[in-house]
Design a protein around this motif. Structure first.
Motif, PDB file in Angstrom:
ATOM      1  N   HIS A  95     -53.507  -8.316  -2.904  1.00  0.00           N
ATOM      2  CA  HIS A  95     -52.352  -8.931  -2.223  1.00  0.00           C
ATOM      3  C   HIS A  95     -51.449  -7.831  -1.661  1.00  0.00           C
ATOM      4  CE1 HIS A  95     -48.669 -11.157  -1.512  1.00  0.00           C
ATOM      5  NE2 HIS A  95     -49.445 -12.234  -1.442  1.00  0.00           N
ATOM      6  N   CYS A 126     -57.678 -10.274  -0.742  1.00  0.00           N
ATOM      7  CA  CYS A 126     -56.721 -10.245   0.368  1.00  0.00           C
ATOM      8  C   CYS A 126     -56.880  -8.982   1.210  1.00  0.00           C
ATOM      9  CB  CYS A 126     -55.296 -10.288  -0.164  1.00  0.00           C
ATOM     10  SG  CYS A 126     -54.951 -11.710  -1.208  1.00  0.00           S
ATOM     11  N   GLU A 165     -54.213 -12.029   5.417  1.00  0.00           N
ATOM     12  CA  GLU A 165     -52.763 -12.225   5.312  1.00  0.00           C
ATOM     13  C   GLU A 165     -52.047 -11.083   6.023  1.00  0.00           C
ATOM     14  OE1 GLU A 165     -51.699 -14.889   1.819  1.00  0.00           O
ATOM     15  OE2 GLU A 165     -51.870 -12.884   0.979  1.00  0.00           O
ATOM     16  N   ILE A 170     -46.031 -12.573   5.832  1.00  0.00           N
ATOM     17  CA  ILE A 170     -45.897 -13.024   4.445  1.00  0.00           C
ATOM     18  C   ILE A 170     -44.432 -13.111   4.040  1.00  0.00           C
ATOM     19  CG2 ILE A 170     -46.408 -12.489   2.039  1.00  0.00           C
ATOM     20  CD1 ILE A 170     -48.988 -11.247   2.920  1.00  0.00           C
ATOM     21  N   TYR A 208     -56.451 -18.188   5.671  1.00  0.00           N
ATOM     22  CA  TYR A 208     -55.299 -17.506   6.265  1.00  0.00           C
ATOM     23  C   TYR A 208     -54.077 -17.657   5.357  1.00  0.00           C
ATOM     24  CZ  TYR A 208     -51.102 -16.705   8.849  1.00  0.00           C
ATOM     25  OH  TYR A 208     -49.857 -16.242   9.180  1.00  0.00           O
ATOM     26  N   GLY A 209     -53.290 -16.592   5.258  1.00  0.00           N
ATOM     27  CA  GLY A 209     -52.029 -16.663   4.524  1.00  0.00           C
ATOM     28  C   GLY A 209     -50.927 -15.953   5.282  1.00  0.00           C
ATOM     29  N   GLY A 210     -49.713 -16.502   5.184  1.00  0.00           N
ATOM     30  CA  GLY A 210     -48.552 -15.904   5.844  1.00  0.00           C
ATOM     31  C   GLY A 210     -47.700 -17.002   6.436  1.00  0.00           C
TER      32      GLY A 210
END
Ligand code: PEP
Length: 249
Positions: A95, A126, A165, A170, A208-210
């Motif tokens: 992360h 990540c 991400e 984030i 997907y992350g953010g």
């Protein structure tokens, strides 16, 4: 979303109390969740047992980090063996907060991934570029270097979900556009095809992350190569997290 099973993870980070987590779990337990989605939540270590003992079996548990090898004389660390003992099926590794706030490097993260997999714990791996790296045109280089560190360390991709991400997205409220995310997901898949195998490239889920939230998830989920989400802030609200889970198209 592509053909793989949609995967939505909630990263609760360093948030919550016994009371607030009990409320969040009860909201999740009473939410209607699409059946064909893998749903995972990652509570802080100290609340994993409470969550595992109160949450529906429909939702799997992830840790937010794990020690790089077998447990022992490593003060303050939590071992993969202990996470398994509590019923964790997953661990989030690499992360951006661990990379850029705590200072973990690619090699260490790769070793952690390999060790978790060796113990049968799935890895949410990540990757993602900083704003200045994106602005310098280095997004793909950075993501590929982070991917290579995983690829060099792990014996198999069977139990890995990749989370793209972008660091600038984030916790900032600045979500990547569906096109920006899709572009990187395609590049990641292509990298896997060239450097691992066509089979791994087609079946590995890339989420997907953010700054994903209830309002932007469905446009993102329409993209062919977005196979789910890793959600921070919005995963602390049960009903909104359910909307994101149910955004699968
Ligand atoms: C995260 O930390 O994995 C994340 C995506 O956070 P947020 O959704 O709050 O941007």
């Amino acid at each position: 979303a592509g053909s793989g099973k949609f995967f939505v993870g909630g990263n609760w980070k360093c948030n919550g109390t016994k009371d607030s987590i009990s409320k969040l779990v009860s909201d999740l337990n009473s939410s209607k969740l699409e059946p064909d989605v893998d749903v995972v939540v990652a509570p802080p270590f100290v609340y994993i047992d409470q969550v595992k003992n109160s949450i529906t079996d429909r939702i799997e548990i992830s840790a937010q980090n794990s020690w790089v090898g077998k447990g022992g004389a490593f003060t303050g660390e939590i071992s993969v063996e202990q996470l398994k003992d509590l019923g964790c099926k997953w661990v989030i590794l690499g992360h951006s907060e661990r990379r850029h706030v705590i200072g973990e490097n690619d090699e260490f993260i790769g070793k952690k991934a390999a060790y978790a997999l060796s113990q049968g714990v799935g890895v949410i791996a990540c990757i993602g570029e900083l704003l200045q790296e994106r602005e310098a045109g280095k997004t793909f280089d950075v993501c590929f270097q982070q991917l290579k560190a995983y690829a060099d360390a792990v014996p198999s991709w069977d139990n890995i979900v990749i989370a793209y991400e972008p660091v600038w997205a984030i916790g900032t409220g600045k979500v990547a556009t569906p096109e920006q995310a899709q572009e990187v997901h395609v590049a990641v898949r292509d990298w896997l095809k060239k450097n691992v195998s066509a089979e791994v490239a087609s079946r590995t889920r890339i989420i997907y992350g953010g700054s994903v939230n209830g309002g932007n998830c469905s446009e993102l989920a329409k993209k062919e190569d977005i196979d789910g989400f890793l959600v921070g802030g919005a995963s602390l609200k049960g009903p909104e997290f359910a909307v994101i889970v149910n955004s699968v198209t």
